[in-house]
Design an enzyme around this catalytic site. Structure first.
Site, PDB file in Angstrom:
ATOM      1  N   CYS A  84     -82.751 139.890  -9.328  1.00  0.00           N
ATOM      2  CA  CYS A  84     -82.890 140.507 -10.479  1.00  0.00           C
ATOM      3  C   CYS A  84     -84.419 139.843 -11.221  1.00  0.00           C
ATOM      4  O   CYS A  84     -85.556 139.995 -10.616  1.00  0.00           O
ATOM      5  CB  CYS A  84     -81.971 140.723 -11.566  1.00  0.00           C
ATOM      6  SG  CYS A  84     -81.939 141.876 -12.616  1.00  0.00           S
ATOM      7  N   HIS A 175     -77.431 141.857  -8.429  1.00  0.00           N
ATOM      8  CA  HIS A 175     -76.938 140.886  -8.597  1.00  0.00           C
ATOM      9  C   HIS A 175     -75.779 140.425  -7.531  1.00  0.00           C
ATOM     10  O   HIS A 175     -74.532 140.618  -7.769  1.00  0.00           O
ATOM     11  CB  HIS A 175     -76.293 140.635 -10.173  1.00  0.00           C
ATOM     12  CG  HIS A 175     -77.176 140.626 -11.118  1.00  0.00           C
ATOM     13  ND1 HIS A 175     -77.744 139.723 -11.653  1.00  0.00           N
ATOM     14  CD2 HIS A 175     -77.814 141.863 -11.686  1.00  0.00           C
ATOM     15  CE1 HIS A 175     -78.398 139.801 -12.503  1.00  0.00           C
ATOM     16  NE2 HIS A 175     -78.594 141.188 -12.534  1.00  0.00           N
ATOM     17  N   GLU A 177     -74.269 137.655  -6.961  1.00  0.00           N
ATOM     18  CA  GLU A 177     -73.326 136.817  -7.260  1.00  0.00           C
ATOM     19  C   GLU A 177     -72.265 137.197  -8.100  1.00  0.00           C
ATOM     20  O   GLU A 177     -71.350 136.726  -8.336  1.00  0.00           O
ATOM     21  CB  GLU A 177     -74.234 135.719  -8.124  1.00  0.00           C
ATOM     22  CG  GLU A 177     -74.402 136.071  -9.597  1.00  0.00           C
ATOM     23  CD  GLU A 177     -75.823 136.798  -9.507  1.00  0.00           C
ATOM     24  OE1 GLU A 177     -75.986 137.315 -10.630  1.00  0.00           O
ATOM     25  OE2 GLU A 177     -76.201 137.405  -8.495  1.00  0.00           O
TER      26      GLU A 177
END
Length: 197
Positions: A84, A175, A177
């Protein structure tokens, strides 16, 4: 493996956990260090550039002397995963004078092109190198609108690139994660291995 998470802003803990999971899946251990000052990056085997606010991240990594260390890391062929805002900061052109882009990924990006916070969305995205689609979380995501000749596009949404690889750097608009799936971290840091689900 020593993994540095650029921790001036963004999803630090989530990336730390994801890289630990990826390393464990490959029979390795990962020592994760948070990078807020210069002098840490040179000792790292891999780097993570989290999301957050790209203008703030850019300002702080330059002020703290981290930016040149990130450039040296990439020039040495060491892996980086940028997500991002991390993608924006590492891009060739962030199309925003407030972001002093590092030019390490030969793409131009349009910040927040997928919309504002209220326009955040999730999607199952096929990613080159993964057997099954990845559940991608897009939050104020940047659009990759121009890709250089040497850049490999790994994933698209509605025909638009959302994951690219440029040398040792893997960069995503989303994202990875924010899920329990560490396969994108696998692709970034263990590209020669079979990706472990």
């Amino acid at each position: 493996m020593k993994a540095g998470v650029i921790a001036v802003q963004g999803d630090v803990a989530e990336h730390a956990e994801a890289v630990r999971r990826a390393a464990t899946a490959h029979g390795e251990s990962a020592e994760v260090v948070e990078v807020r000052d210069s002098g840490i990056v040179p000792d790292c085997d891999v780097l993570l550039m989290p999301g957050g606010e790209s203008t703030t991240i850019s300002r702080l990594i330059h002020r703290e002397g981290i930016a040149d260390e990130i450039r040296d890391h990439v020039e040495a062929g060491k892996p980086v995963l940028a997500t991002c805002a991390g993608l924006i900061v590492l891009s060739r052109d962030a199309k925003d004078d407030r972001v002093d882009a590092l030019g390490l990924v030969d793409v131009s990006v349009d910040r927040n092109a997928f919309g504002r916070q209220k326009d955040s969305f999730e999607a199952k995205v096929p990613v080159d190198g993964l057997d099954e689609p990845f559940h991608a979380v897009f939050i104020r995501a940047p659009l990759i609108d121009d890709v250089g000749e040497g850049v490999e596009t790994l994933a698209r949404v509605d025909g638009r690139p959302v994951a690219v690889r440029d040398g040792p750097v893997l960069a995503t608009s989303f994202h990875p994660e924010l899920t329990d799936d560490s396969r994108v971290h696998d692709l970034a840091f263990f590209p020669e291995s079979e990706v472990v689900a």
